[in-house]
Design a protein around this motif. Structure first.
Motif, PDB file in Angstrom:
ATOM      1  N   VAL A  87       0.894  -1.327   0.009  1.00 38.17           N
ATOM      2  CA  VAL A  87      -0.100   0.043  -0.177  1.00 38.17           C
ATOM      3  C   VAL A  87       0.771   1.262  -0.044  1.00 38.17           C
ATOM      4  O   VAL A  87       2.012   1.243   0.393  1.00 38.17           O
ATOM      5  CB  VAL A  87      -0.952   0.116   1.332  1.00 38.17           C
ATOM      6  N   LEU A  88       0.342   2.244  -0.688  1.00 37.83           N
ATOM      7  CA  LEU A  88       0.976   3.667  -0.740  1.00 37.83           C
ATOM      8  C   LEU A  88       0.017   4.421   0.541  1.00 37.83           C
ATOM      9  O   LEU A  88      -1.039   4.548   0.287  1.00 37.83           O
ATOM     10  CB  LEU A  88       0.943   4.115  -2.048  1.00 37.83           C
ATOM     11  N   GLU A  89       0.882   4.988   1.333  1.00 37.96           N
ATOM     12  CA  GLU A  89       0.446   5.815   2.517  1.00 37.96           C
ATOM     13  C   GLU A  89       0.354   7.204   1.994  1.00 37.96           C
ATOM     14  O   GLU A  89       1.489   7.653   1.950  1.00 37.96           O
ATOM     15  CB  GLU A  89       0.909   5.420   3.714  1.00 37.96           C
ATOM     16  N   LEU A  90      -0.807   7.728   1.969  1.00 40.60           N
ATOM     17  CA  LEU A  90      -0.889   9.341   1.785  1.00 40.60           C
ATOM     18  C   LEU A  90      -1.778   9.848   2.726  1.00 40.60           C
ATOM     19  O   LEU A  90      -2.437   9.370   3.483  1.00 40.60           O
ATOM     20  CB  LEU A  90      -1.461   9.301   0.127  1.00 40.60           C
ATOM     21  N   GLN A  91      -2.096  11.062   2.567  1.00 40.47           N
ATOM     22  CA  GLN A  91      -3.017  11.806   3.279  1.00 40.47           C
ATOM     23  C   GLN A  91      -3.927  12.813   2.428  1.00 40.47           C
ATOM     24  O   GLN A  91      -3.279  13.335   1.449  1.00 40.47           O
ATOM     25  CB  GLN A  91      -2.209  13.050   4.419  1.00 40.47           C
ATOM     26  N   GLY A  92      -5.215  12.820   2.601  1.00 39.92           N
ATOM     27  CA  GLY A  92      -6.094  13.687   1.754  1.00 39.92           C
ATOM     28  C   GLY A  92      -7.034  14.445   2.728  1.00 39.92           C
ATOM     29  O   GLY A  92      -7.143  14.152   3.823  1.00 39.92           O
ATOM     30  N   ASN A  93      -7.836  15.300   1.989  1.00 36.03           N
ATOM     31  CA  ASN A  93      -8.790  16.205   2.655  1.00 36.03           C
ATOM     32  C   ASN A  93     -10.350  15.447   1.977  1.00 36.03           C
ATOM     33  O   ASN A  93     -10.427  15.505   0.792  1.00 36.03           O
ATOM     34  CB  ASN A  93      -8.677  17.496   2.437  1.00 36.03           C
ATOM     35  N   VAL A  94     -11.445  15.333   2.644  1.00 34.05           N
ATOM     36  CA  VAL A  94     -12.569  15.133   2.353  1.00 34.05           C
ATOM     37  C   VAL A  94     -13.221  16.517   1.816  1.00 34.05           C
ATOM     38  O   VAL A  94     -13.066  17.572   2.243  1.00 34.05           O
ATOM     39  CB  VAL A  94     -13.498  14.776   3.488  1.00 34.05           C
ATOM     40  N   THR A  95     -13.746  16.228   0.650  1.00 34.61           N
ATOM     41  CA  THR A  95     -14.498  17.606  -0.006  1.00 34.61           C
ATOM     42  C   THR A  95     -15.743  16.980  -0.637  1.00 34.61           C
ATOM     43  O   THR A  95     -15.887  15.719  -0.595  1.00 34.61           O
ATOM     44  CB  THR A  95     -13.677  18.163  -0.854  1.00 34.61           C
ATOM     45  N   THR A  96     -16.243  17.763  -1.252  1.00 30.16           N
ATOM     46  CA  THR A  96     -17.687  17.472  -2.070  1.00 30.16           C
ATOM     47  C   THR A  96     -17.857  18.457  -3.175  1.00 30.16           C
ATOM     48  O   THR A  96     -17.458  19.696  -2.906  1.00 30.16           O
ATOM     49  CB  THR A  96     -18.900  17.336  -1.032  1.00 30.16           C
ATOM     50  N   LYS A 294     -17.392  14.953   7.191  1.00 35.92           N
ATOM     51  CA  LYS A 294     -17.619  16.441   6.871  1.00 35.92           C
ATOM     52  C   LYS A 294     -16.715  16.753   5.946  1.00 35.92           C
ATOM     53  O   LYS A 294     -15.657  16.321   5.997  1.00 35.92           O
ATOM     54  CB  LYS A 294     -17.735  17.454   8.120  1.00 35.92           C
ATOM     55  N   PRO A 295     -17.034  17.805   5.234  1.00 30.74           N
ATOM     56  CA  PRO A 295     -16.097  18.521   4.300  1.00 30.74           C
ATOM     57  C   PRO A 295     -14.835  18.956   4.954  1.00 30.74           C
ATOM     58  O   PRO A 295     -14.818  19.486   6.139  1.00 30.74           O
ATOM     59  CB  PRO A 295     -16.791  19.634   3.386  1.00 30.74           C
ATOM     60  N   ASN A 296     -13.558  18.877   4.365  1.00 33.84           N
ATOM     61  CA  ASN A 296     -12.373  19.545   4.833  1.00 33.84           C
ATOM     62  C   ASN A 296     -11.733  18.507   6.090  1.00 33.84           C
ATOM     63  O   ASN A 296     -10.901  18.601   6.752  1.00 33.84           O
ATOM     64  CB  ASN A 296     -12.241  20.588   5.498  1.00 33.84           C
ATOM     65  N   LEU A 297     -12.475  17.220   6.358  1.00 36.38           N
ATOM     66  CA  LEU A 297     -12.069  16.421   7.202  1.00 36.38           C
ATOM     67  C   LEU A 297     -10.885  15.709   6.724  1.00 36.38           C
ATOM     68  O   LEU A 297     -10.615  15.385   5.683  1.00 36.38           O
ATOM     69  CB  LEU A 297     -13.086  15.436   7.745  1.00 36.38           C
ATOM     70  N   THR A 298      -9.664  15.454   7.519  1.00 42.77           N
ATOM     71  CA  THR A 298      -8.508  14.902   7.425  1.00 42.77           C
ATOM     72  C   THR A 298      -8.281  13.678   7.300  1.00 42.77           C
ATOM     73  O   THR A 298      -9.091  12.765   8.332  1.00 42.77           O
ATOM     74  CB  THR A 298      -7.363  15.408   8.238  1.00 42.77           C
ATOM     75  N   ALA A 299      -7.925  12.894   6.117  1.00 43.19           N
ATOM     76  CA  ALA A 299      -8.051  11.159   6.125  1.00 43.19           C
ATOM     77  C   ALA A 299      -6.752  10.645   5.757  1.00 43.19           C
ATOM     78  O   ALA A 299      -6.055  11.440   5.193  1.00 43.19           O
ATOM     79  CB  ALA A 299      -8.967  10.995   5.097  1.00 43.19           C
ATOM     80  N   ARG A 300      -6.401   9.562   6.348  1.00 37.60           N
ATOM     81  CA  ARG A 300      -5.140   8.788   6.142  1.00 37.60           C
ATOM     82  C   ARG A 300      -5.467   7.598   4.965  1.00 37.60           C
ATOM     83  O   ARG A 300      -6.628   6.988   5.274  1.00 37.60           O
ATOM     84  CB  ARG A 300      -4.614   8.010   7.295  1.00 37.60           C
ATOM     85  N   LEU A 301      -4.760   7.544   4.075  1.00 32.38           N
ATOM     86  CA  LEU A 301      -5.113   6.609   3.059  1.00 32.38           C
ATOM     87  C   LEU A 301      -4.186   5.563   2.758  1.00 32.38           C
ATOM     88  O   LEU A 301      -2.821   5.710   2.769  1.00 32.38           O
ATOM     89  CB  LEU A 301      -5.330   7.476   1.508  1.00 32.38           C
ATOM     90  N   LYS A 302      -4.568   4.353   2.423  1.00 34.65           N
ATOM     91  CA  LYS A 302      -3.516   3.168   2.016  1.00 34.65           C
ATOM     92  C   LYS A 302      -4.129   2.863   0.785  1.00 34.65           C
ATOM     93  O   LYS A 302      -5.052   2.146   0.898  1.00 34.65           O
ATOM     94  CB  LYS A 302      -3.713   2.092   3.296  1.00 34.65           C
ATOM     95  N   ILE A 303      -3.359   3.232  -0.154  1.00 31.46           N
ATOM     96  CA  ILE A 303      -3.709   2.705  -1.551  1.00 31.46           C
ATOM     97  C   ILE A 303      -3.106   1.418  -2.087  1.00 31.46           C
ATOM     98  O   ILE A 303      -2.062   1.456  -2.097  1.00 31.46           O
ATOM     99  CB  ILE A 303      -3.713   4.049  -2.656  1.00 31.46           C
TER     100      ILE A 303
END
Length: 389
Positions: A87-96, A294-303
């Motif tokens: 997995v590739l570990e990244l960080q992202g933000n929730v949006t809509t 919610k929008p702008n919530l921080t998320a940790r991603l494992k792709i």
């Protein structure tokens, strides 16, 4: 060893005591004479020192004659094929895409606001109205003129159908009627802009401008509307993963603030590399049935960017590197029933890492017994003994 020394010492002491029953420790203690007690103690200490010296001589000779004394003790692990999901570990933000600050299309006084914060609205629902500045009266006058133009045109048309009158009269009446209709349509469009409607289904998150305020077209923020159903996460991925991170790849999303995680997929991967930071954008769909994301919530991603169905994984701690930059590990060959075997140095080729383990692409076969504890202290061809905890 300590138990052997103690037993030997006691045996000698007992033999000594049996040889001289009149001078046993018990007899000396019964006399309660300090001088005799100290003398007896000194005698026993001398005997103990002599015994220790003899035991040391025996131990030294045992080490010389017993070759098994110098065999290193190690532990091992058995290499086995398993599924490896890197997995590739990244960080992202929730949006809509359904998050919008509504601004008016018409300038004037905000005469009515029909919604409150937190209210659910549907697409097309009237949210507010702006004073039209007399456009409604102008529209009413235009409609009167348009009705007259329509009547004139219909009469001229009937005459023209009967071949009465000139063609120019008919065309002028038609043009006048059509002009009036077009003027009405244009004015109606301007009046429609005074009504603020919901662009999509959602919730009024914030009412920014209150009733009675003067608003400017395209400038004054009236309210914010949001829809939490179609949420997604947007993140930048390094260009080196452009072939591995694609649409449909599995993603594990963790929300630290909420203490929850979910499994989803990449719904869109960008086709353009940003020249400023050499990355491309991906969108990851986020199911949000309970609407707590919610929008702008921080998320940790494992792709999941790489999968090997038959991977050999080993701890990185047991891998060494020689002067030529080659990586190698030690395995145990020719293992006997008593656990003794011979160390064999194997050059390997490694792939991707994940945490404390690394993928071995070449050099190790399924079922090989790799040296785990003691891997840094053994040598190629050395005899070792495998112990089990």
């Amino acid at each position: 060893m300590k138990h052997i020394i103690t037993i030997s010492f006691l045996a000698i002491v007992l033999a000594s005591c049996n040889g001289d029953k009149k001078n046993t420790v018990e007899k000396v203690l019964e006399k309660n004479n300090l001088k005799e007690i100290r003398t007896k103690r000194a005698e026993l200490v001398t005997q103990q020192d002599a015994i220790h010296s003899q035991i040391k001589l025996l131990d030294d000779r045992i080490k010389t004659l017993d070759s098994t004394q110098n065999i290193p003790l190690i532990t091992t692990l058995t290499a086995k094929e398993e599924v490896f999901n890197h997995v590739l570990e990244l960080q992202g933000n929730v949006t809509t895409k359904n998050l919008l600050v509504i601004t008016p299309e018409f300038s004037g006084i905000l005469t009515n606001v029909y919604v409150t914060e937190g209210q659910n609205v549907t697409k097309g629902q009237v949210l507010a109205r702006i004073d039209d500045g007399g456009l409604s009266q102008q529209l009413a006058q235009l409609k009167i003129q348009a009705n007259l133009a329509k009547t004139t045109f219909e009469r001229q048309q009937r005459l023209w159908d009967q071949k009465i009158g000139s063609e120019i009269q008919y065309l002028q009446a038609k043009s006048s009627y059509e002009s009036q209709q077009e003027a009405i349509n244009q004015l109606q469009q301007q009046i429609n802009k005074t009504t603020v409607r919901a662009p999509f289904n959602g919730t009024i998150d914030d009412v920014i401008t209150e009733k009675g305020s003067v608003v400017g077209a395209g400038q004054t923020p009236l309210m914010q509307i949001v829809n939490l159903e179609n949420m997604y996460i947007e993140t930048d991925v390094p260009e080196s993963y452009v072939s591995d991170v694609t649409k449909g790849k599995d993603v594990n999303v963790e929300f630290p603030v909420l203490g929850k995680s979910l499994d989803t997929k990449i719904r869109q991967a960008g086709d353009v590399i940003n020249p400023a930071n050499r990355t491309f954008k991906v969108e990851i769909g986020v199911p949000n049935k309970d609407k707590n994301i919610k929008p702008n919530l921080t998320a940790r991603l494992k792709i999941n960017d790489y999968t090997n169905e038959k991977a050999i994984l080993v701890p990185q701690s047991i891998i060494s590197e020689n002067a030529d930059g080659e990586q190698y590990v030690y395995v145990v060959k020719d293992k006997k029933e008593n656990g003794e075997g011979v160390v064999n140095k194997i050059i390997i080729k490694t792939g991707k890492t994940q945490g404390d383990v690394i993928e071995v692409l070449e050099g190790i076969q399924n079922g090989a017994e790799l040296i785990l504890e003691g891997a840094r202290s053994v040598k190629d061809g050395q005899t070792v003994k495998v112990i089990k905890y």
